[in-house]
Design an enzyme around this catalytic site. Structure first.
Site, short mmCIF file in Angstrom:
data_model
loop_
_atom_site.label_atom_id
_atom_site.label_comp_id
_atom_site.label_asym_id
_atom_site.label_seq_id
_atom_site.Cartn_x
_atom_site.Cartn_y
_atom_site.Cartn_z
CD GLU A 359 -2.79 0.82 2.35
OE1 GLU A 359 -3.91 -0.16 1.26
OE2 GLU A 359 -2.73 0.95 3.42
CG HIS A 390 6.70 -29.82 3.83
ND1 HIS A 390 6.79 -31.42 3.17
CD2 HIS A 390 7.02 -29.67 4.88
CE1 HIS A 390 7.85 -31.44 4.42
NE2 HIS A 390 7.82 -29.96 5.34
CE LYS A 518 -12.24 2.72 1.19
NZ LYS A 518 -10.99 3.65 2.87
#
Length: 554
Positions: A359, A390, A518
């Protein structure tokens, strides 16, 4: 003059050109050979500060590389930029603000002026306010509507109001205070809300609504849902103040929600969300680990602030990590960076660093609005300990991409079981060693022959067992994950991100890309519920809206 007022094209600097030339000369550099040739390589490329030990010897560097990278830092006036940051100059150009998260961990006797006003008294006033609340809750003096003590605290917040506090409170679980359990509610997903409230009793639950604007969609919707749940469980409007407090700069909205003004903890516009765990946003941390430990966290971060400001760049931990990131991202083509904590309690550090780094430095224009001329922030990813070995470590070892990695490991476990921690530490070291050493064709063939493979099998399988090696990594070692050392560790990465933003000439303290989503989200929502009849801006979005509306029966 503030450093951002003189934007630079970093690729035009002499130091950048020198690094380009050096990169060509380093094309055939072998870490394996470098270690064999120089018994002092480990000593030359390690340092210790603030309770952290950094080994950066397993990197594609020599002493000249370090000198050239430091030369780049000097040419972009990193020293001046650091001074600007700590003195409260405008370093966030697009919002015309300083970035003073470091003020939150400074001693009470310090003086720091913002617009001619010393902010340190207010910082410590809020710290005292936090101390008072934490003491009342831990002592059982803060009671719910049935006069029972608070046993559960729910932090409602998202982004920086969630990731930092969650990381710290879980990383320091060994310091948790008895009697109070802390929970986090972030996502606007009814399933998360349902799963959490199933564990709670309204009469003994306190909600912290953490939102600077008190208007963040996800946070406000969750706060409204929590309020409705509280009332449905038998709580009353009159007693709401016992169960809801806020961290916000919008007092009017918090009061309108039902929170008493004395239970609103302030936020300042000079502290960004992803840098805010040191502020009242860290209230759930203080409730989880106690006030003395919270202050130790601040002290650890402050010690890293001091190191960052005073250490020569050649021995400066945040600066070196940042410059190594520039080296790989801009000269070796690395597009991502792996964070690999070998500690269960640090399992959320990758999520916090994702926000902190991506960000902050996910930008494509410089402070003055002109386009950058080189790549900027990398993708940050990773996960905890042996689990990753793994899963995705295969790509680190034999994939086609160069992916630098940071290994983070403590020497001491808070919960020793047999020799588990020795194995955990051994795995951490062996992974960084394997990335560096690799396995040659000759070694692969010898290994197969030793196992009795025929020559035909040897030639068939050897290429599959070759591991290129020469893959860079840093190893950060701490004695144990204590509040002070964790504070230093988080501050280390904060400063690393800032240094890189200075090199690239970008703003690490705004996030306009987040705002666009937004804004568009409101229009999409209105079309989903039928309150907006106009079509979406594109056919794909409108098609997905129609698909939802044709099937949703909620």
């Amino acid at each position: 003059m503030a450093y951002y007022r003189t934007p630079h094209d970093v690729t035009a600097l002499p130091a950048w050109q020198a690094l380009n030339d050096h990169r060509k000369a380093m094309q055939d550099f072998s870490m394996r050979e470098a270690f064999n040739a120089d018994p002092q390589r480990f000593t030359q490329f390690t340092l210790s500060s603030c309770g952290l030990f950094l080994d950066y010897s397993k990197n594609l560097i020599n002493a000249q590389t370090r000198d050239l990278l430091v030369g780049l830092a000097n040419e972009v006036d990193l020293k001046g930029a650091i001074k600007s940051l700590f003195e409260g100059e405008i370093v966030n150009a697009s919002e015309n603000r300083p970035a003073l998260h470091t003020a939150l961990r400074r001693p009470v006797g310090d003086k720091l002026l913002v617009n001619g006003v010393n902010v340190m008294p207010d910082v410590h006033k809020v710290l005292n306010q936090i101390t008072d609340l934490v003491g009342r809750i831990h002592d059982g003096l803060w009671r719910g509507y049935t006069e029972k003590p608070i046993t559960d605290v729910v932090n409602i917040g998202i982004g920086g109001s969630f990731l930092g506090p969650e990381l710290v409170s879980e990383a320091l679980l060994s310091y948790a205070q008895k009697g109070v359990r802390c929970h986090y509610l972030a996502n606007i997903d009814g399933s998360e809300f349902h799963e959490l409230t199933m564990k709670l009793r309204a009469e003994t639950t306190l909600f912290i609504v953490s939102s600077k604007s008190f208007n963040t969609l996800e946070t406000l919707k969750n706060a409204q849902a929590a309020r409705a749940w509280y009332l449905a469980q038998g709580g009353s409007e009159a007693e709401l103040y016992r169960h809801f407090i806020a961290v916000s700069s919008n007092n009017a909205a918090a009061v309108a929600f039902g929170i008493r003004e004395e239970n609103i903890f302030p936020m300042w516009d000079w502290v960004g969300g992803r840098y805010s765990l040191w502020s009242a946003i860290g209230l759930p941390i203080a409730l989880a680990i106690g006030m003395s430990n919270f202050k130790e966290l601040l002290s650890g971060a402050y010690s890293m602030d001091q190191h960052f400001q005073s250490a020569p760049f050649e021995q400066n931990m945040p600066v070196l990590l940042a410059l190594l990131g520039v080296w790989y991202g801009n000269f070796w083509g690395a597009q991502s960076h792996a964070i690999l904590p070998y500690d269960h309690y640090l399992r959320n550090i990758t999520k916090h660093l994702q926000q902190l780094d991506m960000e902050s430095n996910g930008k494509s224009v410089r402070q003055d609005g002109t386009p950058v001329s080189t790549d900027t922030g990398p993708v940050i990813w990773g996960g905890v300990g042996c689990n990753g070995q793994h899963a995705y470590h295969q790509l680190l070892h034999q994939g086609t991409q160069l992916i630098p990695a940071d290994f983070i490991v403590p020497i001491v476990s808070f919960n020793p079981v047999s020799d588990h921690h020795q194995w955990l530490y051994a795995n951490c070291l062996s992974q960084s060693q394997a990335l560096m050493l690799g396995k040659t064709r000759a070694e692969a063939e010898x290994e197969l022959r030793d196992k009795g493979a025929s020559e035909e099998e040897v030639q068939k399988l050897a290429s599959h067992k070759v591991i290129p090696g020469n893959r860079p990594s840093n190893t950060l070692v701490v004695e144990r994950i204590s509040p002070r050392r964790l504070g230093a560790l988080v501050a280390l990465y904060e400063h690393k991100v800032f240094v890189q933003s200075v090199v690239w000439g970008i703003n690490a303290f705004d996030q306009w890309g987040v705002e666009l989503g937004k804004e568009l989200g409101k229009g999409v929502y209105n079309r989903l519920v039928g309150s907006e009849e106009s079509l979406a801006e594109d056919a794909s979005t409108q098609g997905l809206i129609n698909y939802f509306r044709g099937r949703h029966r909620g």
